[in-house]
Write a protein that holds these residues in place. Structure first.
Motif, PDB file in Angstrom:
ATOM      1  N   ARG A   1     -12.167  11.245  -8.950  1.00 31.16           N
ATOM      2  CA  ARG A   1     -12.154   9.783  -9.047  1.00 31.16           C
ATOM      3  C   ARG A   1     -12.533   9.289 -10.443  1.00 31.16           C
ATOM      4  O   ARG A   1     -11.997   8.289 -10.920  1.00 31.16           O
TER       5      ARG A   1
ATOM      6  N   VAL B   1     -15.409   4.172  -0.403  1.00 32.31           N
ATOM      7  CA  VAL B   1     -14.861   5.478  -0.804  1.00 32.31           C
ATOM      8  C   VAL B   1     -13.425   5.613  -0.325  1.00 32.31           C
ATOM      9  O   VAL B   1     -12.556   6.153  -1.022  1.00 32.31           O
ATOM     10  N   ASN B   2     -13.160   5.109   0.885  1.00 32.00           N
ATOM     11  CA  ASN B   2     -11.823   5.266   1.466  1.00 32.00           C
ATOM     12  C   ASN B   2     -10.810   4.285   0.897  1.00 32.00           C
ATOM     13  O   ASN B   2      -9.658   4.657   0.624  1.00 32.00           O
ATOM     14  N   TRP B   3     -11.206   3.037   0.703  1.00 35.03           N
ATOM     15  CA  TRP B   3     -10.244   2.008   0.311  1.00 35.03           C
ATOM     16  C   TRP B   3     -10.313   1.614  -1.165  1.00 35.03           C
ATOM     17  O   TRP B   3      -9.297   1.265  -1.757  1.00 35.03           O
TER      18      TRP B   3
ATOM     19  N   ARG C   1     -10.478   3.060  -4.314  1.00 37.81           N
ATOM     20  CA  ARG C   1     -10.376   4.386  -4.939  1.00 37.81           C
ATOM     21  C   ARG C   1     -10.370   4.334  -6.464  1.00 37.81           C
ATOM     22  O   ARG C   1     -10.145   5.341  -7.122  1.00 37.81           O
ATOM     23  N   THR C   2     -10.637   3.170  -7.011  1.00 35.97           N
ATOM     24  CA  THR C   2     -10.756   3.051  -8.462  1.00 35.97           C
ATOM     25  C   THR C   2     -12.114   3.589  -8.912  1.00 35.97           C
ATOM     26  O   THR C   2     -12.998   3.860  -8.097  1.00 35.97           O
TER      27      THR C   2
ATOM     28  N   THR D   1     -15.471   3.432  -6.557  1.00 35.40           N
ATOM     29  CA  THR D   1     -16.199   4.661  -6.201  1.00 35.40           C
ATOM     30  C   THR D   1     -17.632   4.603  -6.701  1.00 35.40           C
ATOM     31  O   THR D   1     -18.565   5.037  -6.009  1.00 35.40           O
TER      32      THR D   1
ATOM     33  N   SER E   1      -6.410  16.643  -2.355  1.00 39.54           N
ATOM     34  CA  SER E   1      -6.844  15.258  -2.517  1.00 39.54           C
ATOM     35  C   SER E   1      -7.860  14.887  -1.449  1.00 39.54           C
ATOM     36  O   SER E   1      -7.949  15.518  -0.401  1.00 39.54           O
ATOM     37  N   TYR E   2      -8.620  13.829  -1.723  1.00 37.31           N
ATOM     38  CA  TYR E   2      -9.589  13.319  -0.760  1.00 37.31           C
ATOM     39  C   TYR E   2      -9.097  12.032  -0.079  1.00 37.31           C
ATOM     40  O   TYR E   2      -9.857  11.373   0.626  1.00 37.31           O
ATOM     41  N   ASP E   3      -7.827  11.704  -0.266  1.00 38.68           N
ATOM     42  CA  ASP E   3      -7.314  10.442   0.264  1.00 38.68           C
ATOM     43  C   ASP E   3      -7.420  10.365   1.782  1.00 38.68           C
ATOM     44  O   ASP E   3      -7.736   9.303   2.339  1.00 38.68           O
TER      45      ASP E   3
ATOM     46  N   THR F   1     -11.469  11.161   3.380  1.00 37.79           N
ATOM     47  CA  THR F   1     -12.428  10.052   3.421  1.00 37.79           C
ATOM     48  C   THR F   1     -12.295   9.208   4.693  1.00 37.79           C
ATOM     49  O   THR F   1     -13.236   8.510   5.073  1.00 37.79           O
TER      50      THR F   1
END
Length: 525
Positions: free
Chosen positions: A302, A356-358, A360-361, A365, A429-431, A434
């Motif tokens: 991130r 964290v989930n929405w 993502r900038t 974060t 990825s963590y998309d 999260t």
């Protein structure tokens, strides 16, 4: 065992047969809860210097052990590269330790209640050091299988020590009379140790040119821990000969470090309030542990930074609230409000997981990390103290806390294996991972809201909100509720307790299935 009780004497209402809630009773270390305070009239109350020394010794032990606790997560990207493993295999490193905990932790808790915390810490740290050496050697030769084996041995030692220190505290201090304060101080110092370990792990790896040195430094820290443990064991034996134990100033219950016999019936009949706290911990603690395992790598992605800088970010995320925890312990002892604090913690962690989930900038974060660092600081101390306060018998606190750890580790196995597979299928990825964090955090919020509503209707849960003065003033009422639990509603309460225990057993079995599925499909060659 030893140590003090602070209370408002004007608020005291001794129960019949309570003797004197503030009287200091005598006890040999070998005594049980029923025999504490008999036959040693020459023993005197422990002086302040001994109290402080005991807390500092246990905190030193915690500092050393916590130093090693976060380094594997901080080294995730490095371990994946050097050991040539994927996310599922990395998850199995942590899950292997969780598996051993679910297998043996309850047994360790029952044994600790029987033999006392000081002895359990002594042999537990020795085993932990052997495992630590194996892990360092595995890192040196770049062997994934040997690394997992070392973590299993390390887990055996950790199993023995996790319960022991809190068992010691529970035998020194009653609820609202020093337990939360002492717990908060120890956890705060432990956070400092873990922060230093996690933040320095990648620095050591980079400057030495060999990531194995991180784990060798952990071995040296474990040697320090063993020295402190030996000193504390000697200290405890001397203290038990010189000083006397105490009663709970509210209920008159006599506190003891160990029992004369195993008390399995009390373990199987833990009150429903205990299981309510367990339900919150199941979701909130598992969210925190699994999220923190991956926080360093998440920060790398991130923030677009290297592992060293990301290690500092994630260490700050996890341990920045070290100064809050001791203050929180004092607050709980004096003002109670445990359920309110659990709700605040759950809502705060949920907000951070949503970000964290929405969001993502980089800024989103960073905000999530900051909120999490503050909110999560309210969790561990409040949960452990709530477990202690919810129990009718302090003599089985070790077993009760072991049940909490067993439950959390069972949940961790399931979540770790699932998130490891999701991440491997999502191109690292963590998309999507999260989303799992966010759902777990939402569950903890729902449970905390349920606890708030139940606390308004049930005095057994509502007393977790009581201040020190109110708990002492209503000690006779607490004893009456305890009597009613066993005598008036005994059959129903026993059925509820057994059903909750069976549910935990089913969760553990499910975690074993997940673990072995991960082993079978994780390419762990």
């Amino acid at each position: 065992m030893i140590f003090y009780s602070t209370s408002d004497k004007n608020a005291e209402r001794p129960t019949s047969g309570q003797k004197n809630a503030f009287a200091v009773t005598t006890a040999k270390e070998s005594g049980s809860a029923s025999s504490v305070g008999q036959g040693h009239p020459k023993q005197v109350p422990v002086p302040l210097t001994w109290k402080l020394a005991s807390i500092l010794l246990v905190s030193a032990i915690g500092f050393g052990s916590q130093w090693s606790s976060g380094i594997t997560g901080a080294m995730k990207s490095t371990l994946k590269k050097e050991l040539k493993i994927n996310n599922t295999q990395f998850a199995l490193i942590e899950a292997s330790e969780d598996f051993m905990v679910t297998l043996l932790m309850l047994i360790s808790g029952i044994v600790t209640d029987r033999i006392g915390g000081a002895g359990a810490i002594l042999y537990g740290n020795a085993i932990y050091s052997v495992g630590s050496i194996m892990v360092a050697a595995a890192a040196q030769i770049r062997s994934y299988k040997f690394f997992v084996s070392g973590r299993v041995i390390l887990a055996l030692g950790d199993i023995a020590t996790q319960v022991a220190q809190y068992k010691i505290f529970s035998s020194w201090f009653p609820p609202n009379n020093g337990f939360a304060s002492t717990l908060g101080l120890e956890l705060g110092i432990g956070k400092i140790g873990a922060f230093v370990g996690k933040s320095s792990a990648n620095i050591i790896a980079k400057n030495t040119g060999n990531f194995a040195w991180v784990f060798w430094v952990a071995v040296f820290m474990n040697i320090f821990t063993n020295i402190m443990t030996g000193i504390f064991y000697w200290f405890t034996r001397v203290a038990n000969r010189k000083f006397c134990s105490i009663d709970d100033p509210a209920t008159g219950e006599k506190l003891a470090e160990k029992n004369k016999k195993f008390e399995l019936r009390k373990v199987l009949e833990l009150p429903w309030v205990f299981w309510c706290i367990q339900a919150f911990s199941l979701l909130e603690t598992s969210t925190a542990i699994v999220f923190l395992q991956n926080a360093t790598e998440l920060a790398e992605q991130r923030f677009g930074t290297d592992s060293v800088t990301a290690g500092w970010y994630s260490a700050t995320l996890q341990y920045a609230g070290f100064f809050i925890v001791p203050c929180l312990g004092v607050f709980i002892d004096v003002f109670g409000n445990r359920i309110s604090l659990l709700t605040f913690c759950g809502v705060g962690v949920f907000i951070s997981m949503c970000l964290v989930n929405w969001a993502r900038t980089t800024s989103g974060t960073a905000a999530a990390f900051g909120i999490y660092a503050f909110a999560y600081s309210f969790g561990p101390t409040t949960i452990i103290d709530s477990i202690r306060t919810s129990m009718w018998h302090s003599s089985v606190f070790g077993s009760a806390y072991a049940l909490k750890i067993t439950m959390n580790n069972a949940m961790n196995i399931i979540v770790r294996v699932i998130t490891g597979v999701i991440q491997d299928r999502d191109n690292d990825s963590y998309d999507n991972v999260t989303i799992v964090y966010m759902v777990l955090a939402a569950g903890s919020v729902l449970v905390s809201m349920m606890l708030v509503m139940l606390s308004w209707k049930s005095v057994d849960l509502g007393n977790l909100q009581w201040t020190r003065k109110k708990r002492i003033a209503r000690g006779e009422f607490i004893n009456e509720r305890k009597r009613a639990f066993y005598e008036e509603n005994g059959a129903r309460n026993k059925l509820i307790s057994m059903a909750c225990f069976a549910s935990l057993a089913a969760l553990v079995l499910g975690s074993w299935v997940a673990y072995f599925w991960g082993v079978a499909t994780g390419n762990n060659d």
